[in-house]
Design a protein around this motif. Structure first.
Motif, PDB file in Angstrom:
ATOM      1  N   ASP A   5      -4.387   0.033   7.977  1.00  0.00           N
ATOM      2  CA  ASP A   5      -3.445   1.165   7.890  1.00  0.00           C
ATOM      3  C   ASP A   5      -3.689   2.159   9.021  1.00  0.00           C
ATOM      4  O   ASP A   5      -2.757   2.813   9.487  1.00  0.00           O
ATOM      5  N   HIS A  21      -6.337   3.221   0.013  1.00  0.00           N
ATOM      6  CA  HIS A  21      -6.061   2.909   1.419  1.00  0.00           C
ATOM      7  C   HIS A  21      -6.071   4.129   2.326  1.00  0.00           C
ATOM      8  O   HIS A  21      -6.354   4.025   3.508  1.00  0.00           O
ATOM      9  N   THR A  22      -5.769   5.294   1.785  1.00  0.00           N
ATOM     10  CA  THR A  22      -5.684   6.490   2.638  1.00  0.00           C
ATOM     11  C   THR A  22      -7.070   7.042   2.962  1.00  0.00           C
ATOM     12  O   THR A  22      -7.340   7.443   4.097  1.00  0.00           O
ATOM     13  N   HIS A  33       0.817   9.260  -3.219  1.00  0.00           N
ATOM     14  CA  HIS A  33       1.629   8.052  -3.022  1.00  0.00           C
ATOM     15  C   HIS A  33       0.828   6.782  -3.297  1.00  0.00           C
ATOM     16  O   HIS A  33       1.371   5.781  -3.751  1.00  0.00           O
ATOM     17  N   HIS A  44       0.800  -1.224   0.000  1.00  0.00           N
ATOM     18  CA  HIS A  44       0.000   0.000   0.000  1.00  0.00           C
ATOM     19  C   HIS A  44       0.836   1.279   0.000  1.00  0.00           C
ATOM     20  O   HIS A  44       0.418   2.274  -0.575  1.00  0.00           O
ATOM     21  N   ASP A  45       1.996   1.246   0.623  1.00  0.00           N
ATOM     22  CA  ASP A  45       2.785   2.482   0.734  1.00  0.00           C
ATOM     23  C   ASP A  45       4.052   2.484  -0.114  1.00  0.00           C
ATOM     24  O   ASP A  45       4.908   3.365   0.077  1.00  0.00           O
TER      25      ASP A  45
HETATM   26 FE   LIG Z   1      -0.296   5.421   2.816  1.00  0.00          FE
END
Ligand SMILES: [Fe+2]
Ligand SMILES: [Fe+2]
Length: 209
Positions: A144, A126-127, A100, A66-67
């Motif tokens: 997350d 996801h954010t 991102h 995810h990141d």
């Molecule tokens: Fe993130």
């Protein structure tokens, strides 16, 4: 364009062990905070998935990835997304770090050959989540948040955990509600977050939690 993505993909050749690969990627680019956060988030995503009947492998893979877009420099994120043909929202120009997640999707495809649209969607949102979140999206979003990257235990951890006792939707709604409060200290509400608030009937005036 893709040269930059390929450069990053080639700098840490995939081994078939995604957890090890992401660990090496974050280390290679000096993203130590993210490197520490991602395996925690992946373990949490797996737990939530097993608890709520979501595919735990998809959840773990999405959480591990995810990141990864965070390895790009903030200063290159807007231009890179434009050259990749992504629409760049005004909010993303103001806060490029919001990009991102889109870059994580691109890198997941190029670097790890990820093609599962459900996994890529969970990475993408996801954010902020979005208006039509799937249970997989919710699991990765909440993992997350429960295993955040700001150090220590998040201030909302107990309340979110309690909300999750009533199910995945209840937990998601609680988290989105908290994100509408001043305590969240959002730099700017992303359009996808506003869409998620609308979908869950959350007013941004919801400040007295
Ligand atoms: Fe993130
Ligand atoms: Fe994260």
């Amino acid at each position: 364009m893709i040269a930059r993505i390929q450069e990053i993909a080639a700098s840490v050749p995939p081994t078939g062990d995604l957890a090890a690969d992401t660990d090496r990627l974050f280390r290679h680019y000096g993203r130590e905070i993210t490197r520490e956060h991602v395996p925690r988030a992946a373990a949490e995503a797996k737990r939530l998935a097993l608890r709520f009947g979501v595919d735990s492998e998809q959840a773990e893979v999405a959480a591990l990835l995810h990141d990864i877009g965070g390895v790009f420099r903030r200063s290159e994120m807007v231009e890179l997304c434009e050259r990749l043909g992504f629409a760049v929202e005004p909010e993303e120009r103001q806060v490029p770090l919001l990009l991102h997640a889109k870059l994580s999707v691109m890198l997941a495809q190029v670097w790890q050959d990820i093609t599962d649209p459900a996994v890529l969607q969970a990475v993408r949102y996801h954010t902020t989540l979005h208006a039509q979140a799937t249970p997989l999206d919710q699991v990765v979003f909440l993992a997350d948040k429960l295993e955040w990257d700001q150090g220590g235990i998040p201030p909302y951890h107990a309340d979110l955990s309690a909300a999750l006792e009533d199910g995945l939707d209840a937990g998601t709604r609680w988290m989105l509600g908290w994100m509408a409060t001043p305590a969240a200290k959002l730099l700017i509400p992303h359009p996808d977050l506003r869409a998620a608030w609308a979908a869950y009937g959350i007013s941004t005036a919801e400040t007295d939690r």
